[in-house]
Design a protein around this motif. Sequence first.
Motif, PDB file in Angstrom:
ATOM      1  N   ARG A 106       3.428  -1.422  -7.463  1.00  0.00           N
ATOM      2  CA  ARG A 106       2.645  -0.350  -6.862  1.00  0.00           C
ATOM      3  C   ARG A 106       3.284   0.026  -5.524  1.00  0.00           C
ATOM      4  NH1 ARG A 106      -2.578   0.049  -4.315  1.00  0.00           N
ATOM      5  NH2 ARG A 106      -1.234   1.231  -2.903  1.00  0.00           N
ATOM      6  N   LYS A 118      -9.026   5.524 -10.352  1.00  0.00           N
ATOM      7  CA  LYS A 118      -9.810   4.626  -9.500  1.00  0.00           C
ATOM      8  C   LYS A 118     -11.220   5.167  -9.312  1.00  0.00           C
ATOM      9  CE  LYS A 118      -7.387   2.016  -6.645  1.00  0.00           C
ATOM     10  NZ  LYS A 118      -6.669   1.592  -5.423  1.00  0.00           N
ATOM     11  N   LYS A 139       0.033   9.461   0.574  1.00  0.00           N
ATOM     12  CA  LYS A 139      -1.092   8.594   0.914  1.00  0.00           C
ATOM     13  C   LYS A 139      -2.329   9.383   1.342  1.00  0.00           C
ATOM     14  CE  LYS A 139      -1.307   4.950   0.766  1.00  0.00           C
ATOM     15  NZ  LYS A 139      -1.640   4.146  -0.430  1.00  0.00           N
ATOM     16  N   PRO A 140      -3.467   9.121   0.720  1.00  0.00           N
ATOM     17  CA  PRO A 140      -4.715   9.747   1.148  1.00  0.00           C
ATOM     18  C   PRO A 140      -5.320   8.944   2.295  1.00  0.00           C
ATOM     19  CG  PRO A 140      -5.098   8.397  -0.794  1.00  0.00           C
ATOM     20  CD  PRO A 140      -3.673   8.175  -0.390  1.00  0.00           C
ATOM     21  N   GLN A 189      -1.346   7.328 -10.604  1.00  0.00           N
ATOM     22  CA  GLN A 189      -2.622   6.878 -10.024  1.00  0.00           C
ATOM     23  C   GLN A 189      -3.411   8.068  -9.481  1.00  0.00           C
ATOM     24  OE1 GLN A 189      -2.251   3.482  -7.406  1.00  0.00           O
ATOM     25  NE2 GLN A 189      -3.823   4.248  -6.017  1.00  0.00           N
ATOM     26  N   CYS A 220       0.860  -1.185   0.000  1.00  0.00           N
ATOM     27  CA  CYS A 220       0.000   0.000   0.000  1.00  0.00           C
ATOM     28  C   CYS A 220       0.895   1.232   0.000  1.00  0.00           C
ATOM     29  CB  CYS A 220      -0.896  -0.022   1.246  1.00  0.00           C
ATOM     30  SG  CYS A 220      -1.971   1.412   1.357  1.00  0.00           S
ATOM     31  N   ARG A 274     -12.549  -0.539  -7.562  1.00  0.00           N
ATOM     32  CA  ARG A 274     -11.897  -0.800  -6.269  1.00  0.00           C
ATOM     33  C   ARG A 274     -12.912  -0.933  -5.120  1.00  0.00           C
ATOM     34  NH1 ARG A 274     -13.158   2.194  -2.369  1.00  0.00           N
ATOM     35  NH2 ARG A 274     -11.101   2.650  -1.511  1.00  0.00           N
ATOM     36  N   HIS A 334      -8.464  -3.316  -1.991  1.00  0.00           N
ATOM     37  CA  HIS A 334      -9.360  -2.311  -1.402  1.00  0.00           C
ATOM     38  C   HIS A 334     -10.815  -2.739  -1.582  1.00  0.00           C
ATOM     39  CE1 HIS A 334      -5.570  -0.133  -1.893  1.00  0.00           C
ATOM     40  NE2 HIS A 334      -5.948   0.499  -0.801  1.00  0.00           N
ATOM     41  N   GLU A 379       0.537   7.212  -6.648  1.00  0.00           N
ATOM     42  CA  GLU A 379      -0.547   8.200  -6.659  1.00  0.00           C
ATOM     43  C   GLU A 379      -0.080   9.651  -6.555  1.00  0.00           C
ATOM     44  OE1 GLU A 379      -3.745   7.226  -3.974  1.00  0.00           O
ATOM     45  OE2 GLU A 379      -4.659   9.212  -4.128  1.00  0.00           O
ATOM     46  N   GLY A 404      -6.475   8.457  -6.937  1.00  0.00           N
ATOM     47  CA  GLY A 404      -7.156   7.630  -5.947  1.00  0.00           C
ATOM     48  C   GLY A 404      -8.662   7.849  -5.940  1.00  0.00           C
ATOM     49  N   ALA A 405      -9.354   6.889  -5.306  1.00  0.00           N
ATOM     50  CA  ALA A 405     -10.812   6.919  -5.243  1.00  0.00           C
ATOM     51  C   ALA A 405     -11.328   8.251  -4.681  1.00  0.00           C
ATOM     52  CB  ALA A 405     -11.294   5.760  -4.375  1.00  0.00           C
ATOM     53  N   ARG A 406     -10.640   8.761  -3.655  1.00  0.00           N
ATOM     54  CA  ARG A 406     -11.112   9.996  -3.002  1.00  0.00           C
ATOM     55  C   ARG A 406     -10.970  11.208  -3.904  1.00  0.00           C
ATOM     56  NH1 ARG A 406      -9.147   6.332  -0.174  1.00  0.00           N
ATOM     57  NH2 ARG A 406      -9.951   5.696   1.854  1.00  0.00           N
ATOM     58  N   GLU A 456      -2.361  -5.524  -3.337  1.00  0.00           N
ATOM     59  CA  GLU A 456      -1.430  -5.128  -2.281  1.00  0.00           C
ATOM     60  C   GLU A 456      -0.685  -6.354  -1.741  1.00  0.00           C
ATOM     61  OE1 GLU A 456      -3.062  -0.818  -0.875  1.00  0.00           O
ATOM     62  OE2 GLU A 456      -3.694  -2.510   0.375  1.00  0.00           O
TER      63      GLU A 456
HETATM   64  C1  PEP Z   1      -4.354   2.731  -2.605  1.00  0.00           C
HETATM   65  O1  PEP Z   1      -4.262   2.288  -3.771  1.00  0.00           O
HETATM   66  O2  PEP Z   1      -3.566   2.436  -1.688  1.00  0.00           O
HETATM   67  C2  PEP Z   1      -5.529   3.571  -2.280  1.00  0.00           C
HETATM   68  C3  PEP Z   1      -5.471   4.483  -1.330  1.00  0.00           C
HETATM   69  O3  PEP Z   1      -6.606   3.249  -3.019  1.00  0.00           O
HETATM   70  P1  PEP Z   1      -8.071   3.928  -3.113  1.00  0.00           P
HETATM   71  O4  PEP Z   1      -7.821   5.308  -3.665  1.00  0.00           O
HETATM   72  O5  PEP Z   1      -8.784   3.028  -4.064  1.00  0.00           O
HETATM   73  O6  PEP Z   1      -8.648   3.916  -1.730  1.00  0.00           O
END
Ligand code: PEP
Length: 346
Positions: free
Chosen positions: A127, A208, A132-133, A183, A103, A238, A273, A165, A185-187, A299
Amino acid sequence: MLVVMRHDASPEDVQRVVTTIEEMGYEARPMPGRQRTTVGLVGNDGRVDGARVQALPGVAEVIFVTKPYKQVSREWKPESTVIRLANGVTIGGPEVVVMAGPCSVESESQIMAAAEAVRAAGATVLRGGAFKPRSSPYSFQGLGREALRLLARAREATGLLIVTEAMDPDQVDEVADIADIVQIGARNMQNYTLLRRVGRCGKPVLLKRGMAATVQDLLLSAEYILAEGNPDVILCERGLRGFDTVTRNLFDVTAIPVVHHLSHLPIVADPSHGTGRRDLVPPMARAALAAGADGLIIEVHPAPERALSDGAQSLDPAEFAGMMQDLGRIADAIGRSLAVPAGASK
Ligand code: PEP
Ligand code: MN
């Protein structure tokens, strides 16, 4: 609107269509094809009067794209997009690309051990999160710039490509400098400033799906990236927020064939995820591949019990290697093959 030229249309005919579209106040995107050229019209919000273009010499037909997204739709481009990555591996064709790693990048020894392990098991992309979000501001936020440096080293040592990301528009250049795939991210799936920025970054983008986003939302977000001139978008399922706490998210396998139906872009699956549980990752990876995923992002941590983020959903190297064996058999059964690391024999 999509203008399909006759197969015997001359370059002058195509240019006349482009000029006319521009005179109408829109942008024209000529797309030469094997059989014939099409010219896409972008920049409109709503129906355009096609009569003026329809009457031009060399025009076979004018198609109105019925979806709110255009350039990502199969109406716009019926053949699947195949993205060629820096090491020659392709995504969106018969090859299935496995991206794997921790991760977060935590230390040089951790990322090197992860890289060696996933490469040995057959992954072609590493990856590892640098920025990190995290849901809590008190959780590990990633090593940032230092992690980017470590990822570049891991690529040098193993030949794996890097996906990592970018969280902020101001970070994009720095991340795209190192990453082979950037990348989102989902957020951040609906962070339109960020989407526009990666649309100009010159690298393929892994987009994502947001945890409460519809497939249409996802495709409209991808449209932002293509609208800026970057055609290399890889979509990623995801998992969605569900009501059942038995899993972290509800992994939407259905989205894979749905996206293939609506869009020509490749889609990969992230069952890590998507489920949040190590024991569920291999079965959902197998399901995603069987459903038509063009790749997987998984992961993997050399010691998941010591991971600084997402340890509960991380496979250890032996679990990952076992899963790859099964995936190879499924790929075979559906007429595909796992992408092979550069330098390795098929
Ligand atoms: C990740 O890939 O570690 C991640 C934070 O993914 P997601 O944006 O899908 O939560
Ligand atoms: Mn994670």
